[in-house]
Enzyme design. Structure first.
Site, short mmCIF file in Angstrom:
data_model
loop_
_atom_site.label_atom_id
_atom_site.label_comp_id
_atom_site.label_asym_id
_atom_site.label_seq_id
_atom_site.Cartn_x
_atom_site.Cartn_y
_atom_site.Cartn_z
N GLN A 120 -3.96 -0.57 10.01
CA GLN A 120 -3.95 -1.95 9.52
C GLN A 120 -4.50 -2.91 10.58
O GLN A 120 -4.07 -2.88 11.73
CB GLN A 120 -2.52 -2.35 9.13
N LYS A 163 0.85 -1.20 0.00
CA LYS A 163 0.00 0.00 0.00
C LYS A 163 0.88 1.25 0.00
O LYS A 163 0.62 2.21 -0.73
CB LYS A 163 -0.92 0.00 1.23
N ASP A 190 -10.67 3.28 4.85
CA ASP A 190 -11.16 1.90 4.73
C ASP A 190 -12.68 1.80 4.94
O ASP A 190 -13.23 0.69 4.88
CB ASP A 190 -10.47 1.00 5.77
#
Ligand code: NDP
Length: 283
Positions: free
Chosen positions: A93, A49, A116
């Protein structure tokens, strides 16, 4: 029959080029990734990413915190990033170490920076059918279906998996696009009865090759989200033999994976537009 492969890489490359143009035009997009601990799979995802963000010209920050970081310290770090005017998008994450309440951390991220789409406000907006930040993987799957002009309106769609990051948002996006959606999970009885009716089958389970060819509708579309590390290498949740039954199928690797990275960058562009006031944040 041998399925047409829906490859993610070419679509992802185009999206990444568009994102890079946007960065050039606007001068700055700031994405920060936060990794707590040293889970090897998470390390790989963060590296990919971060690399993609740098290649697109982002101001990409890679925050690494030790596994023993306390929940309060992580909350404090998130608060700093929320207030940072140079940061458009924040990605924490998952999974976080067991002593940290993930839901509490996700709730602490400023909703307009929640790249997200896991903040309850963004999840709620999706539930209400409003445009908002939605997880990159389901967004990427929708882009793959559109790219191949696959008819979603009126289709029977079956999603195996009900996680907050893939299964649930996937089902909502398909429903918004007027599919008739069934969500299956580990308590579903007679899974093949459902999957065999699927014009569009999305497998997001995390069990290597659990969808066998005889579970797939002839001429159906199979989207394999699964990424499983096995002794034989990376495999999906779908047996590749299903390509003999389906009309369209995503490969693993090279299918949904590249789309997740590209659509994450696209989501960061959306966050930047919120910050610049070009888009009104809906929450
Ligand atoms: P989770 O473990 O959070 O969720 C898995 C889901 O599968 C759960 O809802 C679970 O049901 C269901 N499930 C488990 N076993 C069965 C079974 N035997 N039959 C039916 N359903 C079952 O996983 P994620 O959603 O995070 O990820 C799923 C997969 O997708 C993984 O392989 C992951 O690595 C991959 N992934 C790939 C991405 C990409 O970019 N390609 C991005 C994100 C994930 P229940 O809720 O009842 O426990």
């Amino acid at each position: 029959m041998s399925a047409t492969l829906i490859k993610g890489k070419p679509i992802a490359e185009r999206i990444r080029a568009e994102v890079a143009e946007e960065v050039k035009a606007t001068g700055h997009i700031g994405l920060v990734t936060v990794l707590v601990g040293d889970d090897p799979a998470s390390e790989v995802y963060i590296r990919l990413k971060h690399k993609a963000a740098l290649e697109a010209g982002f101001d990409a920050r890679d925050v690494r915190l030790p596994a023993e970081t306390s929940e309060d310290d992580l909350l404090a770090q998130v608060a700093v990033l929320n207030a940072d005017q140079e940061i458009d998008a924040i990605l924490v994450q998952l999974p976080l170490p067991g002593h940290i309440d993930e839901a509490r951390i996700l709730r602490a991220i400023a909703p307009a920076k929640d790249v997200d789409g896991l903040h309850p406000v963004n999840a709620g907006q999706l539930f209400l059918g409003k445009p908002t930040l939605v997880g990159a993987t389901p967004v990427g799957v929708m882009a793959m279906l559109r790219e191949h002009a696959i008819e979603i309106d009126g289709a029977r769609a079956v999603v195996i998996g009900r996680s907050n990051i893939v299964g649930k948002p996937m089902a909502h996006l398909l429903m918004q696009a007027n599919a008739t959606v069934t969500i299956c999970h580990s308590h579903t009885r007679d899974l093949p009865r459902h999957t065999l009716e699927a014009d569009i089958l999305v497998a997001a389970v995390g069990v290597p090759m659990m969808v066998s060819p005889d579970m797939v509708k002839t001429g159906g579309v199979v989207i394999d989200v699964g990424i499983n590390r096995t002794e034989a290498g990376l495999v999906g949740d779908v047996d590749p033999g299903a390509a003999e039954v389906a009309a369209f199928m995503t490969p693993v690797p090279g299918g949904v994976g590249p789309m997740t990275i590209a659509c994450l960058l696209q989501n960061a562009v959306r966050c930047a537009r919120y910050r610049r006031g070009e888009l009104a944040y809906p929450g």
